[in-house]
Write a protein that holds these residues in place. Structure first.
Motif, PDB file in Angstrom:
ATOM      1  N   VAL A 446       0.860  -1.271   0.081  1.00  0.00           N
ATOM      2  CA  VAL A 446       0.021  -0.117  -0.185  1.00  0.00           C
ATOM      3  C   VAL A 446       0.979   1.220  -0.053  1.00  0.00           C
ATOM      4  CG1 VAL A 446      -2.047   1.190   1.102  1.00  0.00           C
ATOM      5  CG2 VAL A 446      -1.649  -1.293   1.498  1.00  0.00           C
ATOM      6  N   PRO A 447       1.607   1.682  -1.018  1.00  0.00           N
ATOM      7  CA  PRO A 447       2.453   2.550  -0.996  1.00  0.00           C
ATOM      8  C   PRO A 447       1.743   4.195  -0.712  1.00  0.00           C
ATOM      9  CG  PRO A 447       2.166   1.859  -3.301  1.00  0.00           C
ATOM     10  CD  PRO A 447       1.279   0.728  -2.411  1.00  0.00           C
ATOM     11  N   GLY A 448       2.294   4.680   0.078  1.00  0.00           N
ATOM     12  CA  GLY A 448       1.565   6.122   0.598  1.00  0.00           C
ATOM     13  C   GLY A 448       0.808   5.695   1.701  1.00  0.00           C
ATOM     14  N   GLY A 449       0.269   4.498   1.934  1.00  0.00           N
ATOM     15  CA  GLY A 449      -0.621   4.332   2.964  1.00  0.00           C
ATOM     16  C   GLY A 449      -0.337   4.792   4.501  1.00  0.00           C
ATOM     17  N   GLU A 450      -1.394   5.318   5.231  1.00  0.00           N
ATOM     18  CA  GLU A 450      -1.109   5.683   6.653  1.00  0.00           C
ATOM     19  C   GLU A 450      -0.777   4.266   7.463  1.00  0.00           C
ATOM     20  OE1 GLU A 450      -3.727   8.464   7.818  1.00  0.00           O
ATOM     21  OE2 GLU A 450      -3.628   9.876   6.114  1.00  0.00           O
TER      22      GLU A 450
END
Ligand code: SAM
Ligand code: SF4
Length: 532
Positions: A446-450
């Motif tokens: 989940v690139p950029g996922g928090e």
């Protein structure tokens, strides 16, 4: 539908005016699960004909929906009850003065009366009521406690209910901790609240009527309840006598005392404390009311309770064993919210990743299946969920977060401690290496996922070295946000038997160090995001 009308005159006679609904203030402490439970309580109260209020100033009943996860959360509730009690004592003192003033006025033959209860009643009306109800209570009744004597009508002196996790945690002991608590209802028993309120209001109303008769110096005969009570008393008396026959004279003294006690007037009926904490499950129907406090976001419970038994945690004891709601019930609730224009669905469970559903047709499904099904609903544009347990999280979940467009690219994954021996002692079911790999996997899929987390500092046996391992975990994973808690021993939990050996000031120091570190990490994470 229960009888739930506030008879301002407390007589059951609304004097031609339409009766007012009982007004309830609901206050929520704790997590999203409690926010949802409060909505559920609000929904069933409205369905039963009660009215919700925003302030205790005009509430007949104050319900505190509570959290027991940490000691601090409980202290906040006791302090709230303390301030409600202060208001009540003030009101009651005022009520007593009004009562005295009214009696004096009546002695003077005036009808000018000041007690809120007597503003509705002339003396004649009260006389008629006392005759009609035939109440027998005298001021000298020994078990009319100080707490109930001279009590003002509930419109000025609200009934106080302790509901939720603390209610289950304390049970009957809540009445001892604060005599101002009138009823105690555990999280599995919330469906019973309307009925409990009806019973309490009824008993309080009888008390007021009885006291008013006493003020007039009248003593009458029996109410219907009184008749029932007298019957009960006779039965107890008969039982006592039978017992005496069996046991002989040596018990006579003690039994005489018992007979005396049971022969007391039935005002004990009014000193009602209701306590419901034994329920194991909730009826599915309590989720049907459709009441929502948020117009954009619908919290939906997918599972109740928890069976993970982390050694520090009270949840399995207050919320019970893990139970899953059926996927079709969850979907119906989500669809209904969406049909009202609520576009964000927030799925709730103590460990959503352990979700399993067996439908009426026998089909099985896990949490990802549920996410996909909610995702397919028309009108839903955003899906969030909390909480995920690391031991049950996997790449299938991360791929669903990445791949399902409506699912928020965010994961709350509590790690609690970076020390392997503390994690073992916490019974978390993973070690620090596993957690680090899981976090890396999530970031990759989940690139950029928090990514957010929960951390406990000062768990029993946590050395400086253990603490440093936790500190390093925060540095390595670089969470977007974190909730950092100082360990507090919880009743029932396994760790309550461990020595709480990290000094308070040391817990505070460790808490501050992680907090400061996390603030720096969160700031740079935000700046990185904004720079993109
Ligand atoms: N089910 C969620 C999970 O396992 O991640 C967490 C639920 S718990 C209600 C929320 C958080 O409270 C936990 O993750 C833990 O950090 C904290 N907590 C629970 N018991 C605690 C205790 N006795 N002392 C301090 N913090 C505690
Ligand atoms: Fe408590 Fe652990 Fe269950 Fe979370 S997973 S609710 S911390 S027992």
């Amino acid at each position: 539908m229960v009888e739930n009308e506030r008879k301002d005159d407390n007589t059951g006679d609304s004097g031609g005016k339409s009766p007012k609904k009982l007004r309830v203030l609901l206050r929520t402490f704790g997590c999203q699960m409690n926010i949802r439970d409060s909505e559920v309580i609000a929904g069933i109260l409205i369905q039963a004909g009660f009215e919700l209020r925003q302030s205790e100033d005009d509430a007949d009943v104050v319900i505190l929906n509570t959290c027991a996860v940490r000691e601090h959360a409980e202290e906040k509730v006791w302090s709230e009850i303390g301030s409600l009690a202060k208001r009540r004592t003030k009101h009651e003192a005022r009520g007593t003065q009004n009562e005295i003033r009214r009696t004096k006025n009546e002695a003077r033959g005036t009808n000018e009366v000041h007690s809120p209860w007597s503003t509705v009643h002339s003396k004649d009306a009260r006389d008629q009521f006392c005759e009609a109800k035939k109440v027998t209570v005298t001021k000298s009744d020994s078990h009319l406690s100080a707490r109930t004597e001279n009590r003002e009508p509930r419109t000025a002196s609200p009934i106080i209910g302790l509901v939720g996790c603390m209610a289950k945690n304390y049970g009957q002991a809540a009445f001892t901790r604060s005599p101002f608590v009138d009823f105690v209802v555990g999280p599995q028993d919330i469906a019973k609240i309307p009925e409990i309120l009806q019973k309490l209001v009824h008993s309080q109303s009888i008390l007021r009527q009885a006291q008013d008769c006493v003020v007039d110096g009248r003593q009458n005969r029996e109410t219907k309840d009184e008749a029932r009570s007298t019957r009960d008393e006779k039965e107890i008396e008969a039982r006592s006598i039978k017992h005496e026959g069996r046991e002989g004279d040596r018990n006579r003294k003690q039994e005489n005392t018992e007979i005396q006690r049971t022969k007391q007037p039935s005002s004990i009926l009014f000193e009602r404390k209701i306590w419901e904490t034994d329920g194991l499950t909730r009826p599915e129907e309590i989720y049907h009311s459709g009441f929502r406090s948020d117009t954009k976001k619908a919290y939906i419970v997918i599972s109740e309770g928890c069976s993970n038994y982390c050694s520090y945690c009270v949840v399995p004891y207050v919320r019970g064993q893990l139970r899953h709601r059926r996927q079709e019930d969850i979907l119906r609730e989500a669809q209904e919210a969406a049909s009202k224009g609520i576009t964000e669905i927030f799925l709730l469970g103590q460990n959503v990743n352990s979700y399993r559903s067996v439908s009426a047709t026998g089909a099985e499904g896990d949490f990802v299946d549920l996410l996909e099904a909610v995702h397919a609903l028309e009108g839903v544009s955003r899906i969030s969920f909390i909480s995920s347990h690391p031991k049950d999280s996997n790449t299938r979940l991360f791929k669903a977060i990445a791949g399902l467009e409506k699912v928020k690219k965010s994961l709350h994954l509590p790690f609690q401690s970076g020390s392997d021996h503390i994690l073992k002692s916490m019974n978390r079911g993973y070690n620090s290496k596993y957690y680090l790999e899981l976090a890396r996997e999530y970031r990759k899929i989940v690139p950029g996922g928090e990514l957010s987390t929960d951390i406990i500092v000062g768990f029993p046996g946590e050395s400086e070295e253990d603490f440093q391992a936790t500190y390093r975990m925060v540095e390595d994973v670089r969470f977007d946000s974190a909730f950092i808690f100082k360990y507090s021993p919880r009743p029932h939990s396994k760790a309550v038997d461990f020595s709480d050996d990290v000094e308070k000031h040391e817990k505070e120091r460790r808490h501050k160090l992680i907090l400061d570190l996390q603030k720096r990490v969160s700031l740079s994470a935000r700046q990185r995001r904004e720079a993109k």
